[in-house]
Write an enzyme that holds these catalytic residues in place. Structure first.
Site, PDB file in Angstrom:
ATOM      1  N   GLU A 264      40.182  30.884  62.440  1.00  0.00           N
ATOM      2  CA  GLU A 264      40.493  32.299  62.135  1.00  0.00           C
ATOM      3  C   GLU A 264      39.499  33.171  62.956  1.00  0.00           C
ATOM      4  O   GLU A 264      38.545  32.960  63.241  1.00  0.00           O
ATOM      5  CB  GLU A 264      40.014  32.636  60.560  1.00  0.00           C
ATOM      6  CG  GLU A 264      41.170  32.400  59.680  1.00  0.00           C
ATOM      7  CD  GLU A 264      40.586  32.655  58.068  1.00  0.00           C
ATOM      8  OE1 GLU A 264      39.664  33.710  58.010  1.00  0.00           O
ATOM      9  OE2 GLU A 264      40.859  32.029  57.255  1.00  0.00           O
ATOM     10  N   GLU A 318      47.971  41.569  54.153  1.00  0.00           N
ATOM     11  CA  GLU A 318      48.269  40.820  52.801  1.00  0.00           C
ATOM     12  C   GLU A 318      47.827  41.892  51.640  1.00  0.00           C
ATOM     13  O   GLU A 318      46.673  42.110  51.300  1.00  0.00           O
ATOM     14  CB  GLU A 318      47.369  39.663  52.578  1.00  0.00           C
ATOM     15  CG  GLU A 318      47.834  38.586  53.568  1.00  0.00           C
ATOM     16  CD  GLU A 318      47.137  37.333  53.454  1.00  0.00           C
ATOM     17  OE1 GLU A 318      47.139  36.365  52.651  1.00  0.00           O
ATOM     18  OE2 GLU A 318      45.992  37.154  54.325  1.00  0.00           O
ATOM     19  N   LYS A 321      45.497  41.029  48.208  1.00  0.00           N
ATOM     20  CA  LYS A 321      44.011  40.821  48.607  1.00  0.00           C
ATOM     21  C   LYS A 321      43.219  41.714  47.798  1.00  0.00           C
ATOM     22  O   LYS A 321      43.332  42.855  47.766  1.00  0.00           O
ATOM     23  CB  LYS A 321      43.692  40.428  49.812  1.00  0.00           C
ATOM     24  CG  LYS A 321      44.114  39.265  50.495  1.00  0.00           C
ATOM     25  CD  LYS A 321      43.447  39.083  51.702  1.00  0.00           C
ATOM     26  CE  LYS A 321      43.305  37.504  52.062  1.00  0.00           C
ATOM     27  NZ  LYS A 321      42.528  37.265  53.272  1.00  0.00           N
ATOM     28  N   GLU A 327      39.991  44.304  53.883  1.00  0.00           N
ATOM     29  CA  GLU A 327      40.540  43.202  53.629  1.00  0.00           C
ATOM     30  C   GLU A 327      42.344  43.064  53.722  1.00  0.00           C
ATOM     31  O   GLU A 327      42.738  41.795  53.722  1.00  0.00           O
ATOM     32  CB  GLU A 327      40.262  42.617  52.161  1.00  0.00           C
ATOM     33  CG  GLU A 327      38.620  42.042  51.941  1.00  0.00           C
ATOM     34  CD  GLU A 327      38.537  40.700  52.667  1.00  0.00           C
ATOM     35  OE1 GLU A 327      39.303  40.048  52.727  1.00  0.00           O
ATOM     36  OE2 GLU A 327      37.539  40.873  53.338  1.00  0.00           O
TER      37      GLU A 327
END
Length: 480
Positions: A264, A318, A321, A327
């Site tokens: 990542e 996303e 999250k 985030e």
């Protein structure tokens, strides 16, 4: 067109090195997180990925719809066993066999599963029970793959945060906490040939040290660099420094052959008003410059000439999250499949609109380059055939030119170790090769032989060596 005898000779010489002109970008991957309620259908995602130069996808789980949608695409797939599965995997070999039979056997080889990650950042979770069970879980997963004759085809590993390093700065001091659990995991990686997967995030390094010079260092932008006094290596970006710290740690344990995979890395494009670092400009600069760096095949100071497999975070935002806005803002693409910003991943156009070509850093001042800085092109030549560096250009600018040119889709393999034009092995010679090939490949537009005014045109053969001359002439033949 008819090719003159000399050009024919040059063409034959270069074609004799044909193996050096392969065009693979297998080192570019992406994370496909699913903590969202608005994701596209897996089939649409598969088509999107095929339209890009992304060749690997990391899943955090084993969604059969996604694995199935990626069948026969040639895209490498990393699947994951969750932290919650580790106790059962560690204590029950049959659980591991059932896991493999359910999540691997029905799909492989049509779906190109290449790696199974057991757990995510377990060794820094603080859960000692889970930490002690990680190695047995990995071993049982490996045994389950062996039982269906896939042990040599699909690797098993785990993913770690940078906090797994006891020391990381300077890079040469990189070291692990010498616990029995860590030693066991590294021994497993070494014995099975599986990679050590790490999550380096220069974004978090900048967030904890939000100075302009730190931002430039994190974004691959011009900066004064950071000297590792032990090795006398000057690092010009945080990514290389973090990866080399891991390399040093592995080497210190005697595992010089264990491969590193960046599981990542990324940068958020928006955040809350009190968050430092998130912006479209910064995300585009980090990810775009990282891609250019990987494509250049320059490697890191401790691993020159190779690009580690790197999985960008993330494919999509996303939206479910928790936490700050950042985030939920790491995605390269929106749920409607359009780009949040362009970093040159599309096969139809692998040259992003930005980041711009960086300027040479000043040794006496902090450089904060503007992404919209105007570049004054060199005058158009009358009879120029080649684009070469000006005399006296600094090594920092030559390296920036090399990274930029190789990151725009040209093939820089001939100047990698073993390539037809690797010798002379000097930064000036390699930069000359890349700058000229980029210029020739861009219809000889004078604006593409500027490189922050560090390049010039020449109607005479550059004098680097016969190999460079041959490669430059070959470029002229190809693009005339």
């Amino acid at each position: 067109m008819a090719i003159p005898p000399l050009a024919t000779l040059v063409l034959l010489v270069v074609l004799s090195q044909a193996s050096c002109f392969a065009s693979s970008q297998s080192f570019i991957g992406v994370n496909y997180g699913q903590v969202a309620d608005n994701l596209p259908q897996p089939s649409a995602t598969a088509k999107l990925l095929q339209s890009t130069s992304i060749e690997k996808v990391r899943l955090y789980g084993t969604d059969p719809a996604i694995i199935g949608a990626l069948a026969n695409t040639g895209i490498g797939i990393v699947i994951g066993a969750a932290n919650g599965d580790i106790p059962a995997l560690a204590n029950d070999p049959n659980f591991a066999k059932n896991w493999v039979n359910a999540n691997v056997v029905p799909f492989y080889p049509s779906s190109k599963i290449i790696l199974i990650t057991v757990g995510n950042e377990v060794m820094t979770s603080g859960d000692h029970n889970l930490m002690t069970q990680l190695l047995p879980a990995m071993q049982n997963m490996q045994n389950a793959l062996n039982a269906v004759s896939l042990g040599g085809k699909i690797k098993v590993s785990s993913v770690h945060s940078m906090a797994v390093l006891k020391s990381s700065e300077p890079p040469s001091s990189g070291s692990f906490d010498p616990s029995d659990e860590m030693k066991g995991i590294l021994g497993f990686n070494n014995a099975t040939g599986s990679p050590f997967a790490i999550n380096p995030y220069p974004y978090f390094a900048y967030r904890s040290d939000p100075r302009p010079e730190t931002l430039a260092f994190c974004l691959f932008q011009p900066n004064a660099g950071r000297l590792d006094t032990k090795t006398q290596i000057k690092y010009t970006n945080m990514f290389d420094a973090q990866v080399d710290a891991v390399r040093s740690a592995l080497n210190s344990f005697g595992y010089k052959n264990v491969e590193i995979v960046v599981a990542e890395t990324g940068w958020p494009y928006k955040g809350d008003s009190n968050e430092v670092g998130p912006s479209i400009e910064n995300a585009k600069a980090y990810n775009g410059n990282l891609i250019a760096h990987l494509r250049s095949l320059v490697g890191t100071p401790l691993m020159p000439g190779i690009s580690v497999d790197t999985y960008l975070f993330a494919l999509y935002d996303e939206d479910l999250k928790p936490g700050p806005t950042s985030e939920r803002a790491f995605g390269l693409f929106k749920s409607d499949l359009s780009m949040n910003y362009d970093i040159g991943l599309s096969k139809s156009s692998q040259t992003p609109a930005a980041p711009k070509m960086p300027a040479a850093p000043s040794p006496n001042a902090t450089v904060t380059p503007s992404p919209n800085a105007t570049v004054t092109p060199s005058p158009k030549p009358d009879k120029a055939n080649w684009c070469i560096p000006k005399s006296g250009v600094s090594d920092a600018q030559l390296q920036a030119n090399l990274d930029y040119a190789c990151g725009q889709g040209i093939d820089c393999r001939p100047i990698q170790p073993g390539g037809a034009c690797f010798e002379p092995n000097t930064l000036a010679a390699h930069a000359a090769y890349a700058m000229n090939l980029y210029y020739q490949n861009s219809n000889r537009s004078p604006t593409n032989c500027d490189f922050s005014q560090s390049a010039t045109f020449s109607s005479n053969n550059p004098s680097w060596s016969e190999k460079i001359i041959f490669s430059l002439l070959f470029s002229v033949i190809l693009y005339t």
